[in-house]
Design a protein around this motif. Structure first.
Motif, PDB file in Angstrom:
ATOM      1  N   GLN A 225     -22.728   9.353 -13.299  1.00 44.27           N
ATOM      2  CA  GLN A 225     -22.104   9.111 -11.992  1.00 44.27           C
ATOM      3  C   GLN A 225     -20.703   8.527 -12.162  1.00 44.27           C
ATOM      4  OE1 GLN A 225     -24.288   6.472  -9.445  1.00 44.27           O
ATOM      5  NE2 GLN A 225     -22.975   6.867  -7.687  1.00 44.27           N
ATOM      6  N   PHE A 226     -20.564   7.553 -13.063  1.00 44.43           N
ATOM      7  CA  PHE A 226     -19.246   6.953 -13.309  1.00 44.43           C
ATOM      8  C   PHE A 226     -18.276   7.993 -13.870  1.00 44.43           C
ATOM      9  CE2 PHE A 226     -16.189   4.926 -16.158  1.00 44.43           C
ATOM     10  CZ  PHE A 226     -15.553   4.083 -15.262  1.00 44.43           C
TER      11      PHE A 226
ATOM     12  N   ASP B 148     -26.398   6.594 -14.537  1.00 42.95           N
ATOM     13  CA  ASP B 148     -25.283   5.728 -14.128  1.00 42.95           C
ATOM     14  C   ASP B 148     -23.988   6.135 -14.828  1.00 42.95           C
ATOM     15  OD1 ASP B 148     -27.033   4.341 -12.516  1.00 42.95           O
ATOM     16  OD2 ASP B 148     -27.144   2.567 -13.825  1.00 42.95           O
TER      17      ASP B 148
ATOM     18  N   SER C 242     -18.410  11.217 -13.545  1.00 41.10           N
ATOM     19  CA  SER C 242     -18.111  12.206 -12.504  1.00 41.10           C
ATOM     20  C   SER C 242     -17.068  11.684 -11.531  1.00 41.10           C
ATOM     21  CB  SER C 242     -19.383  12.577 -11.733  1.00 41.10           C
ATOM     22  OG  SER C 242     -20.277  13.248 -12.563  1.00 41.10           O
ATOM     23  N   GLN C 243     -17.182  10.419 -11.156  1.00 38.87           N
ATOM     24  CA  GLN C 243     -16.182   9.820 -10.270  1.00 38.87           C
ATOM     25  C   GLN C 243     -14.826   9.758 -10.954  1.00 38.87           C
ATOM     26  OE1 GLN C 243     -18.196   6.147  -9.348  1.00 38.87           O
ATOM     27  NE2 GLN C 243     -19.124   6.997  -7.496  1.00 38.87           N
ATOM     28  N   SER C 244     -14.824   9.411 -12.243  1.00 38.83           N
ATOM     29  CA  SER C 244     -13.576   9.399 -13.004  1.00 38.83           C
ATOM     30  C   SER C 244     -12.974  10.792 -13.070  1.00 38.83           C
ATOM     31  CB  SER C 244     -13.826   8.881 -14.427  1.00 38.83           C
ATOM     32  OG  SER C 244     -14.321   7.578 -14.406  1.00 38.83           O
ATOM     33  N   ASP C 245     -13.828  11.785 -13.246  1.00 41.77           N
ATOM     34  CA  ASP C 245     -13.387  13.175 -13.287  1.00 41.77           C
ATOM     35  C   ASP C 245     -12.736  13.578 -11.963  1.00 41.77           C
ATOM     36  OD1 ASP C 245     -13.297  15.799 -14.620  1.00 41.77           O
ATOM     37  OD2 ASP C 245     -14.748  16.390 -13.083  1.00 41.77           O
ATOM     38  N   MET C 246     -13.326  13.152 -10.849  1.00 46.59           N
ATOM     39  CA  MET C 246     -12.760  13.482  -9.527  1.00 46.59           C
ATOM     40  C   MET C 246     -11.394  12.819  -9.345  1.00 46.59           C
ATOM     41  SD  MET C 246     -16.025  13.638  -6.899  1.00 46.59           S
ATOM     42  CE  MET C 246     -16.123  11.892  -6.786  1.00 46.59           C
ATOM     43  N   VAL C 247     -11.267  11.560  -9.764  1.00 46.39           N
ATOM     44  CA  VAL C 247      -9.979  10.864  -9.654  1.00 46.39           C
ATOM     45  C   VAL C 247      -8.930  11.561 -10.522  1.00 46.39           C
ATOM     46  CG1 VAL C 247      -8.748   8.721 -10.173  1.00 46.39           C
ATOM     47  CG2 VAL C 247     -10.966   8.638  -9.022  1.00 46.39           C
TER      48      VAL C 247
ATOM     49  N   ARG D 200      -7.884  14.854  -8.977  1.00 49.61           N
ATOM     50  CA  ARG D 200      -6.965  14.643  -7.856  1.00 49.61           C
ATOM     51  C   ARG D 200      -5.566  14.285  -8.360  1.00 49.61           C
ATOM     52  NH1 ARG D 200      -7.388  10.801  -2.565  1.00 49.61           N
ATOM     53  NH2 ARG D 200      -5.588  11.723  -1.571  1.00 49.61           N
TER      54      ARG D 200
ATOM     55  N   LYS E  43      -8.892  14.681 -20.087  1.00 50.51           N
ATOM     56  CA  LYS E  43     -10.040  15.177 -19.307  1.00 50.51           C
ATOM     57  C   LYS E  43     -10.747  16.281 -20.086  1.00 50.51           C
ATOM     58  CE  LYS E  43     -10.918  17.224 -14.709  1.00 50.51           C
ATOM     59  NZ  LYS E  43     -11.798  18.266 -15.103  1.00 50.51           N
TER      60      LYS E  43
END
Length: 166
Positions: free
Chosen positions: A137-138, A134, A140-145, A148, A101
């Motif tokens: 966004q992808f 796009d 950022s979503q990967s970063d959130m996963v 977590r 990350k």
């Protein structure tokens, strides 16, 4: 299969897997050796086991320490340097996720944020903006996963993977 052969196959396989993950084969093999060792391992033992030079051992152990995947340990009565790794697979996965990350995802997120403010109204600029938006966004979503997963309190992620493989 005898232990010696199994050990050799494991070290080779982990080395190949590591190179697929973006680390050197030798770094992965040193890590694999530390994972299966029952005691802290000296530089000399790593050299002998993997048939590599002292400099190669030192460089790869230093990289493992930088990644948070190995640590130097003091062995009473010894002057040699010894190393070990955490053997908890979840802890290792979390540490790798943190480093990937930090080294890969955060820099690309920064670049994507910067380039998204491109000026202009041509078709090329619009396409560029759409693609980078796009991608951002992808990422950022990967970063959130990943965040977590890194901050998990239990092995929820492994449970989900287990459900997916049934």
């Amino acid at each position: 299969m005898k232990y010696g052969e199994a050990k050799e196959r494991y070290l080779q396989a982990w080395g190949s897997l590591g190179s697929s993950w973006g680390v050197s084969r030798t770094m992965a093999q040193v890590h694999a050796l530390l994972m299966i060792s029952t005691q802290p391992v000296s530089t000399e033992e790593i050299m002998e086991e993997l048939s590599i030079s002292r400099g190669n051992v030192n460089m790869n152990v230093r990289a493992l320490i930088d990644w948070g995947l190995a640590e130097k340990v003091f062995v009473p009565g010894e002057r040699k340097e010894f190393f070990r790794t955490d053997k908890d697979i979840t802890n290792l996965a979390v540490q790798v996720a943190k480093e990937r990350k930090k080294r890969e995802l955060e820099p690309i997120l920064k670049v994507l944020s910067e380039v998204n403010s491109v000026e202009g109204d041509s078709h090329e600029v619009e396409e560029f903006r759409k693609v980078t938006t796009d991608l951002h966004q992808f990422a950022s979503q990967s970063d959130m996963v990943l965040e977590r997963f890194i901050n998990q309190k239990s092995n929820w992620f492994l449970k989900i993977l287990g459900k997916l493989t049934k």
